[in-house]
Design an enzyme around this catalytic site. Structure first.
Site, short mmCIF file in Angstrom:
data_model
loop_
_atom_site.label_atom_id
_atom_site.label_comp_id
_atom_site.label_asym_id
_atom_site.label_seq_id
_atom_site.Cartn_x
_atom_site.Cartn_y
_atom_site.Cartn_z
N GLY A 11 0.84 -1.21 0.00
CA GLY A 11 0.00 0.00 0.00
C GLY A 11 0.87 1.25 0.00
CB VAL A 23 17.15 6.24 -1.65
CG1 VAL A 23 17.99 5.16 -2.32
CG2 VAL A 23 16.60 5.73 -0.32
NE ARG A 72 -2.37 -4.33 -0.84
CZ ARG A 72 -1.73 -3.69 0.15
NH1 ARG A 72 -0.55 -4.11 0.56
NH2 ARG A 72 -2.27 -2.64 0.73
CG ASP A 103 3.78 -7.62 7.82
OD1 ASP A 103 4.74 -7.67 8.61
OD2 ASP A 103 3.04 -8.60 7.56
CB THR A 125 2.80 0.83 6.03
OG1 THR A 125 1.41 0.61 6.35
CG2 THR A 125 3.61 0.51 7.28
CB ILE A 126 -1.16 4.82 6.28
CG1 ILE A 126 -2.06 3.62 5.92
CG2 ILE A 126 -0.87 5.68 5.06
CD1 ILE A 126 -3.50 4.01 5.58
CG ASP A 127 -1.62 -0.20 7.88
OD1 ASP A 127 -2.52 0.64 7.65
OD2 ASP A 127 -1.44 -1.22 7.18
CG ASP A 129 1.38 -2.66 10.27
OD1 ASP A 129 2.22 -2.01 9.60
OD2 ASP A 129 0.60 -3.47 9.75
NE ARG A 154 -15.12 17.73 17.94
CZ ARG A 154 -14.93 17.60 19.26
NH1 ARG A 154 -15.74 18.20 20.10
NH2 ARG A 154 -13.94 16.89 19.72
CG MET A 169 -7.85 2.01 5.47
SD MET A 169 -6.79 2.22 4.02
CE MET A 169 -7.89 1.62 2.75
NE ARG A 171 -2.33 -4.81 5.75
CZ ARG A 171 -2.82 -5.21 4.59
NH1 ARG A 171 -3.57 -6.28 4.52
NH2 ARG A 171 -2.58 -4.53 3.48
NE ARG A 211 -20.57 15.33 30.03
CZ ARG A 211 -19.98 16.07 29.11
NH1 ARG A 211 -20.31 17.32 28.97
NH2 ARG A 211 -19.06 15.55 28.32
CG HIS A 215 -19.88 16.07 19.56
ND1 HIS A 215 -19.82 17.31 20.17
CD2 HIS A 215 -18.77 15.39 19.96
CE1 HIS A 215 -18.71 17.38 20.88
NE2 HIS A 215 -18.06 16.23 20.77
CB VAL A 250 -10.08 9.52 1.31
CG1 VAL A 250 -10.40 9.56 2.78
CG2 VAL A 250 -9.98 10.92 0.75
O1 F6P Z 1 -1.52 -1.36 4.56
C1 F6P Z 1 -2.10 -0.18 4.15
C2 F6P Z 1 -3.58 -0.37 3.93
O2 F6P Z 1 -4.12 0.86 3.50
C3 F6P Z 1 -4.36 -0.90 5.14
O3 F6P Z 1 -4.63 0.10 6.08
C4 F6P Z 1 -5.59 -1.46 4.46
O4 F6P Z 1 -6.16 -2.49 5.25
C5 F6P Z 1 -5.03 -2.01 3.17
O5 F6P Z 1 -3.81 -1.34 2.93
C6 F6P Z 1 -5.92 -1.84 1.97
O6 F6P Z 1 -5.32 -2.50 0.92
P1 F6P Z 1 -5.70 -2.30 -0.61
O7 F6P Z 1 -5.24 -0.94 -1.01
O8 F6P Z 1 -4.97 -3.37 -1.32
O9 F6P Z 1 -7.19 -2.39 -0.69
#
Ligand code: F6P
Length: 320
Positions: A11, A23, A72, A103, A125-127, A129, A154, A169, A171, A211, A215, A250
């Protein structure tokens, strides 16, 4: 080393271009030649490889996505795919490779390392992880994009006295939901690393309604369940005027933040320093604001990524 290559895989993440630029420029500064591989491991196996010059990476530091494109490519998990990739690298006289990705990309880099090919991984990666680093390229920008969306949700939630369930997202990791959730003042953050109690959440919403709070914002990391599934669970506990918002891809786009551009530049610079010294089998990272290099086999086989769960505890104690 005199000739190295770079690829981006999996991704895409904002800031990957800044790493490609760093680089390329650092390698040229060091008197090395640099090759760009298009479409990640798929392009490596297919030999979609081109020489990069200084100007090829000009005007890209500010752009989201990746100018090397990405893919991928599960076939790279096979020995056949890996050996074909190494054959292509040798054909082009390339002595070392920089892999930018998450990963799956890191596992490709691990396989190349086990075949004895000098490889350095950069976490992109945005995740967020990836083990061996506190932060990955793209996480900061993605969290800011989520934050911007949640701030807007909000407004409308307040106008209509609604509960917004926001699926994000990540993962299997909860980092984006956690960081953006804390920053947005989300009422509840649902992440894979912590169990949740739907009755407790429902009671919390009722109490805050009593209270006069208008939202309610609930962040749901996709690794737990979908926003719709969460809504179905919550609606069994009462009518909270729920709406679901799925932010989706997005969050992967847009101009990288200052933090991601600087982090990516540091990682790219460090990766070339390592290859210049003939060092492969490594991945770069940031720990306590210091750039580090770790053994990629040890990192992937013995370490795990853990989000900062003090944020989770803190959020429950300051947002109600
Ligand atoms: O690993 C980045 C990611 O955006 C995850 O957050 C998400 O689950 C996945 O890739 C989505 O994968 P794809 O772009 O193949 O649908």
């Amino acid at each position: 080393m005199k000739r190295i290559a770079i690829l981006t895989s999996g991704g895409d993440a904002p800031g990957m271009n800044a790493a490609v630029r760093a680089v390329t420029r650092k390698a040229i500064y060091e008197g090395m030649e640099v090759y760009g591989i298009n479409y990640g491991y798929a392009g490596l196996v297919a030999g979609d490889i081109r020489k990069l010059d200084v100007s090829d990476v000009g005007d890209i530091i500010q752009r989201g996505g990746t100018v090397l494109y990405s893919a991928r490519y599960p076939e790279f998990a096979t020995e056949e795919g890996q050996l074909k990739g190494i054959e292509q690298l040798k054909k082009f006289g390339i002595e070392g490779l920089v892999v930018i990705g998450g990963d799956g990309s890191y596992h490709g880099a691990l396989a190349l390392t086990k075949h004895g090919y000098p490889t350095v991984g950069i976490p992109g990666t945005i995740d967020n992880d990836i083990p061996g680093t506190d932060y990955t390229i793209g996480f900061d920008t993605a969290s800011n994009t989520v934050l911007e969306a949640v701030d807007k949700l909000r407004d409308t939630a307040t106008s209509h006295v609604r509960t917004f369930i926001i699926e994000v997202m990540g993962r299997d990791a909860g980092d984006i939901a956690l960081w953006a959730g804390v920053a947005a003042g989300a009422d509840y953050i649902v992440i894979p690393e912590r169990e949740f109690d739907i009755k407790e959440i429902a009671a919390k919403i009722s109490k805050s309604r009593e209270r006069g709070k208008r939202h309610c914002l609930i962040m749901v990391a996709e690794g737990v369940m979908s926003g719709q599934e969460f809504k179905d669970l919550l609606s069994q506990e009462g009518d909270f005027h729920e709406r679901v918002s799925v932010l989706g891809h997005v969050v992967r786009g847009g101009a990288p933040s200052v933090r991601d551009r600087v982090l990516a530049s540091k990682f790219g610079w460090k990766a070339v320093e390592l290859l210049k010294e003939g060092k492969g089998g490594l991945c770069v990272g940031i720990r306590n604001e210091e750039i580090i290099a770790s053994d990629i086999i040890d990192t992937l086989e013995n370490q795990k990524h853990h989000p900062d769960l003090t944020l989770y505890t803190m959020n429950n104690e300051i947002t109600f």
